[in-house]
Design a protein around this motif. Structure first.
Motif, mmCIF file in Angstrom:
data_model
loop_
_atom_site.group_PDB
_atom_site.id
_atom_site.type_symbol
_atom_site.label_atom_id
_atom_site.label_comp_id
_atom_site.label_asym_id
_atom_site.label_seq_id
_atom_site.Cartn_x
_atom_site.Cartn_y
_atom_site.Cartn_z
ATOM 1 N N LYS A 203 -28.190 25.089 29.753
ATOM 2 C CA LYS A 203 -29.199 24.267 29.117
ATOM 3 C C LYS A 203 -29.916 23.480 30.208
ATOM 4 O O LYS A 203 -29.295 22.957 31.135
ATOM 5 N N PHE A 204 -31.234 23.415 30.113
ATOM 6 C CA PHE A 204 -32.055 22.714 31.097
ATOM 7 C C PHE A 204 -32.935 21.700 30.362
ATOM 8 O O PHE A 204 -33.503 22.008 29.311
ATOM 9 N N GLU A 205 -33.061 20.517 30.932
ATOM 10 C CA GLU A 205 -33.874 19.459 30.319
ATOM 11 C C GLU A 205 -34.845 18.906 31.359
ATOM 12 O O GLU A 205 -34.474 18.667 32.514
ATOM 13 N N CYS A 250 -36.909 21.359 26.665
ATOM 14 C CA CYS A 250 -35.634 21.926 27.100
ATOM 15 C C CYS A 250 -35.720 23.440 27.069
ATOM 16 O O CYS A 250 -36.558 24.013 26.372
ATOM 17 N N ASP A 251 -34.865 24.087 27.829
ATOM 18 C CA ASP A 251 -34.747 25.541 27.792
ATOM 19 C C ASP A 251 -33.274 25.896 27.742
ATOM 20 O O ASP A 251 -32.436 25.167 28.294
ATOM 21 N N ALA A 252 -32.939 26.988 27.068
ATOM 22 C CA ALA A 252 -31.542 27.407 26.939
ATOM 23 C C ALA A 252 -31.396 28.854 27.356
ATOM 24 O O ALA A 252 -32.200 29.705 26.966
ATOM 25 N N TRP A 253 -30.396 29.137 28.185
ATOM 26 C CA TRP A 253 -29.988 30.506 28.491
ATOM 27 C C TRP A 253 -28.736 30.806 27.692
ATOM 28 O O TRP A 253 -27.733 30.100 27.800
ATOM 29 N N ARG A 391 -34.485 29.966 24.396
ATOM 30 C CA ARG A 391 -35.063 29.036 23.428
ATOM 31 C C ARG A 391 -35.591 27.819 24.168
ATOM 32 O O ARG A 391 -34.910 27.287 25.037
ATOM 33 N N MET A 392 -36.801 27.429 23.871
ATOM 34 C CA MET A 392 -37.345 26.228 24.494
ATOM 35 C C MET A 392 -37.602 25.211 23.406
ATOM 36 O O MET A 392 -38.251 25.511 22.392
ATOM 37 N N LEU A 393 -37.063 24.018 23.603
ATOM 38 C CA LEU A 393 -37.083 23.015 22.556
ATOM 39 C C LEU A 393 -37.668 21.714 23.087
ATOM 40 O O LEU A 393 -37.511 21.401 24.267
#
Length: 396
Positions: A203-205, A250-253, A391-393
């Motif tokens: 997870k990236f923020e 945010c982005d999720a791998w 997913r980008m949130l």
């Protein structure tokens, strides 16, 4: 390698199994020394040596750092079969004949050897040397290398355990706070073999004003020790990248993959040379140093025998409702994703030192540039192959 003279037509070492690519501890190294001469030659003795050693050699300023460790020392005097010898043990070799001296010895047991290795500042080499001693003449020698590969099983409890970590970084612009970036990543095990896929959950923020880019790379670290000094050489072996993350997102791998390239196994048991690997997950931040998280890897020779990494990764995705390992501020109700794709760029280029890790494709863009900054040039993006899911949130 042969040191030839006019008397020698053939002087070479031939292994019994020339197709054998490597030896392990406890294996028998056997073969013959083939000799043909051009004139009558008296041979006092034929000695066979089995040698294995680790060597480190590099310069540190004006000082030369050298260190050596022996792993194999074998020596014997071999005789010709069915060939008469004088009372002093010498034999006479005549032109037109082929002479063969046979030899064989066992390698030390497991735990006493280190795998063959050739690095930038050191090596681990094994070879057989034949030394022909002649009366009233200098000795003649020839040498033949062989590889040793010690088994390293990745199915041990320690290497099957997951690895995870979290990093965050406050970003400033001209000493003015500009938000922060953070990442949280996990892999389901630490031990892998060549050709296997590593599945990354991350997870990236991004709450700073810039567009950041998440990336992952397999890196090798070669550590050389000599004369009380340590020299470290790092290489990036392969890498993948994710989507650009704009400010406040945010982005999720979820199971993003990176393949282990063709590389040597880890070397952990040598006192002067170590070869370690890591999965480096990082975020490229324009105008600032990268945010880097390294998860340790061990590259073995005995492949994973359990469920596939993909199955484990998919199982972990099904349980992401709890995601106790994720501390990012993810919303409880996610809006529809506007980006369902992840870039997966595979580098088939030669090993690239990390110091040359060029991020030219990631332009230094600010989402909300401070007023005292001049307008930035327009951004152009190179088309790349897309693969995977993400997913980008928005950040709340």
């Amino acid at each position: 390698m042969v040191a030839m003279t006019k008397r020698m037509k053939v002087f070479q070492i031939v292994f019994n199994d020339p197709s054998k690519t490597f030896y392990c501890s406890g294996d028998k190294v056997a073969g013959k020394i083939v000799v043909e001469v051009t004139e009558i030659t008296r041979v006092s003795a034929m000695r066979v040596l089995g040698v294995g050693c680790a060597k480190v050699d590099y310069a540190k300023g004006k000082q030369r750092c050298r260190e050596e460790i022996d792993y194999l020392k074998y020596e014997e005097v071999v005789q010709l079969d069915d060939h008469p010898a004088d009372t002093d043990g010498s034999v006479i070799l005549r032109p037109g004949n082929k002479y063969e001296y046979t030899f064989g010895f066992e390698l030390p047991q497991q735990g006493q050897l280190v795998s063959s290795y050739e690095g930038k500042f050191g090596s681990v080499q094994y070879y057989v040397k034949a030394l022909m001693e002649r009366a009233s003449h200098p000795a003649v020698e020839c040498k033949k290398n062989f590889d040793v590969e010690e088994p390293l099983d990745v199915n041990t409890p320690d290497l099957l355990s997951p690895a995870s970590g979290m990093k965050e970084k406050k970003v400033t612009c001209m000493f003015i706070p500009d938000g922060q970036v953070s990442l949280n990543a996990k892999i389901d095990r630490r031990g892998f073999c060549e050709g296997e896929e590593i599945f990354i959950d991350a997870k990236f923020e991004n709450t700073c004003s810039r567009i950041v880019v998440p990336k992952a790379a397999i890196v090798a670290k070669q550590i050389y020790q000599a004369n009380g000094h340590t020299k470290v050489f790092r290489q990036k072996l392969s890498s993948v990248r994710g989507n650009h993350i704009i400010s406040g997102m945010c982005d999720a791998w979820l199971g993003k993959t990176i393949r282990v390239p063709k590389i040597k196994p880890s070397i952990l048991g040598c006192g002067i040379i170590r070869v370690e690997y890591a999965l480096m997950i990082y975020m490229h931040i324009p105008g600032s140093e990268k945010l880097i998280l390294e998860l340790p890897l061990v590259i073995g020779t005995v492949p994973y025998s359990g469920l596939s990494s993909r199955s484990n990764s998919m199982s972990s995705q099904e349980s992401t409702a709890s995601t106790s390992w994720v501390s990012l501020r993810m919303p409880s109700s996610c809006p529809p994703s506007y980006c369902d794709i992840t870039r997966d760029v595979r580098l088939d280029q030669p090993h690239t030192p990390l110091l040359d890790d060029y991020d030219g494709g990631d332009s230094p863009i600010f989402m909300n540039s401070p007023q005292f900054f001049p307008p930035l040039p327009p951004y152009s993006e190179v088309e790349e192959e897309y693969n995977g899911n993400s997913r980008m949130l928005p950040v709340y």
